[in-house]
Design an enzyme around this catalytic site. Structure first.
Site, mmCIF file in Angstrom:
data_model
loop_
_atom_site.group_PDB
_atom_site.id
_atom_site.type_symbol
_atom_site.label_atom_id
_atom_site.label_comp_id
_atom_site.label_asym_id
_atom_site.label_seq_id
_atom_site.Cartn_x
_atom_site.Cartn_y
_atom_site.Cartn_z
ATOM 1 N N ASP A 101 0.843 -1.191 0.000
ATOM 2 C CA ASP A 101 0.000 0.000 0.000
ATOM 3 C C ASP A 101 0.884 1.249 0.000
ATOM 4 O OD1 ASP A 101 0.983 0.156 2.565
ATOM 5 O OD2 ASP A 101 -0.927 -0.238 3.554
ATOM 6 N N SER A 102 0.270 2.410 -0.051
ATOM 7 C CA SER A 102 1.044 3.642 -0.235
ATOM 8 C C SER A 102 1.710 4.122 1.042
ATOM 9 C CB SER A 102 0.138 4.752 -0.768
ATOM 10 O OG SER A 102 -0.710 5.256 0.259
ATOM 11 N N GLY A 103 1.213 3.687 2.202
ATOM 12 C CA GLY A 103 1.669 4.231 3.475
ATOM 13 C C GLY A 103 0.841 5.395 3.953
ATOM 14 N N GLY A 104 -0.051 5.904 3.104
ATOM 15 C CA GLY A 104 -0.824 7.086 3.455
ATOM 16 C C GLY A 104 -1.743 6.880 4.640
ATOM 17 N N PHE A 105 -2.407 5.725 4.716
ATOM 18 C CA PHE A 105 -3.359 5.517 5.808
ATOM 19 C C PHE A 105 -2.658 5.519 7.156
ATOM 20 C CE2 PHE A 105 -5.611 2.741 8.797
ATOM 21 C CZ PHE A 105 -6.808 3.420 8.880
ATOM 22 N N ASP A 155 -1.555 8.568 -1.265
ATOM 23 C CA ASP A 155 -2.844 9.265 -1.182
ATOM 24 C C ASP A 155 -3.047 9.838 0.212
ATOM 25 O OD1 ASP A 155 -3.090 6.633 -0.128
ATOM 26 O OD2 ASP A 155 -5.274 6.804 -0.201
ATOM 27 N N GLN A 197 -10.687 8.750 -3.830
ATOM 28 C CA GLN A 197 -11.181 9.188 -2.530
ATOM 29 C C GLN A 197 -12.555 9.850 -2.724
ATOM 30 O OE1 GLN A 197 -10.053 8.442 0.401
ATOM 31 N NE2 GLN A 197 -8.076 7.532 -0.161
ATOM 32 N N GLY A 224 -10.912 5.359 1.158
ATOM 33 C CA GLY A 224 -11.756 6.194 1.980
ATOM 34 C C GLY A 224 -13.012 5.525 2.483
ATOM 35 N N CYS A 315 -8.406 -26.683 7.157
ATOM 36 C CA CYS A 315 -7.249 -26.069 7.818
ATOM 37 C C CYS A 315 -6.701 -26.985 8.910
ATOM 38 C CB CYS A 315 -7.607 -24.700 8.390
ATOM 39 S SG CYS A 315 -8.433 -24.736 10.003
#
Length: 396
Positions: A101-105, A155, A197, A224, A315
């Site tokens: 992921d972008s790291g933004g969150f 983002d 977003q 978002g 499992c």
């Protein structure tokens, strides 16, 4: 219908029903390290591991792609170190596709004393308090060094319930950062997905969809959401986005959604990819998913129950151990229970996605809803625990 874009391709094998009864579709995403059949769920391996599981566990659960977190790997052990050690696939011994992921969150949700401006985000590390900074350009550099099959444009997410001016400001900033991410991204063997977003504001969601879809990304992320909105609000936002993307051949990825019931709804709306910490997070609280709902290993009645968690589950937990044993392990805080419960929840989730794909492939998705919906249960109620864990710095 096929689109080939740089290092990835996406083929829609079964399109949405012609009668409009469902937007669910069957697809295949081809990446540098393999194929991903969609609709598909991605287990979250925040620190280059899904907590308590090894790669063999993930394979046995049915995982074909995992997510790793840019923010956390940037802070520890560092993307340069991972690159020197041969890249993320070698580092975590996983030879199948990876998305970062972008790291933004995490910049928004975990960092202390953060400051976001048009250039990027300055924040204090939740690990050691050091001051750090991420920009679209540095996020791309980190993700290229990690070497995942799919990177995500940097983002600025905000919670869905945020005031409109906050949502609008973050949405416009996300658009500017999307363009900068595209210009900065240069790794030829790595796909790049853009993020929509707009919160719960339909006009902003529409504006963002049109903007991001107009850029040459390899896939489209719906951001978002999966926060503090209601299921009905989420459905409305997804409807706006997917309706505008009806003729767009790229994969659609709804970020952060993880309960089986919510996954089923979003698949019916036309979403292809999902990720969430939910299956692993709730496993560590003693909650295991079974057809129709969940079992709580804290319940005293399970201490005398010789049955497996689920009769038809392949499992390791279900094949070898009883509910009584798992309930005992949980009370004794034995580490084995975290592995077994996590493995079961991921197996249940990925098997559920396989059942969905089989129904779409057979043209029986709508007809199978009376079977699929009860099996999914309603597990979204535990998402509050996940959100609380993320805010406390335990995102997985």
């Amino acid at each position: 219908m096929t689109v080939a874009a740089r290092p990835s391709s996406f083929e829609v094998l079964v399109p949405p029903s012609a009668d409009g009864r469902t937007r669910a579709r069957l697809g295949r995403l081809t990446l540098a390290h393999g194929e991903v059949d969609t609709p598909q769920f991605m287990p979250v391996g925040t620190n280059a591991t899904v907590k308590s599981l090894d790669p063999s566990d993930l394979e046995s659960a049915g995982a074909s792609i995992v997510l790793a977190n840019t923010y956390h790997l940037f802070l520890r052990p560092g993307h340069e170190r991972i690159e020197r050690l041969g890249g993320l696939h070698r580092f975590m011994a996983w030879d199948r596709p990876i998305l970062t992921d972008s790291g933004g969150f995490q910049v928004v949700s975990l960092a202390d004393a953060r400051e976001i401006d048009d250039d990027g985000a300055t924040f204090r590390s939740h690990i050691d308090g050091s001051t750090q900074r991420l920009t679209p350009e540095s996020s791309m550099a980190v993700q290229e060094a990690l070497g995942a099959d799919v990177a995500v444009a940097f983002d600025h997410p905000v919670y869905p319930s945020s005031p409109r001016p906050v949502v609008e400001d973050a949405t416009e900033r996300t658009h500017r950062w999307a363009e900068r991410s595209l210009r900065a991204h240069a790794r030829a063997d790595q796909a790049l997905f853009g993020v929509i977003q707009g919160g719960l504001e339909q006009d902003l969601r529409e504006r963002s969809t049109r903007f991001i879809a107009g850029l040459p990304f390899d896939g489209i992320n719906i951001g978002g959401l999966a926060g503090d909105e209601t299921p009905a609000q989420r459905r409305e936002a997804i409807d706006v986005t997917v309706g505008l993307l009806a003729d767009d051949p790229r994969p659609r990825y709804l970020m952060g959604l993880g309960s089986p019931a919510d996954l089923l709804d979003a698949v019916a709306q036309g979403v292809d990819l999902f990720d969430s910490v939910l299956p692993s997070r709730v496993a560590r609280t003693g909650q295991v998913w079974i057809p129709g709902g969940k079992l709580d290993l804290r319940h005293g009645a399970l201490l005398d129950d010789p049955e497996p968690l689920q009769d038809d589950c392949p499992c390791l937990a279900c094949r070898r151990f009883s509910r009584a044993y798992l309930a005992h392990l949980f009370r004794a805080r034995e580490l084995l229970v975290y592995r077994l419960a996590t493995l079961h929840n991921l197996t249940f989730t990925l098997d559920f996605m396989a059942r969905i794909r089989a129904a779409i492939r057979g043209g029986t998705f709508v007809a199978s809803m009376p079977e699929l919906r009860p099996r999914a249960g309603r597990n979204a109620s535990v998402e509050d625990a996940t959100i609380a864990g993320e805010a406390a710095g335990d995102p997985q």
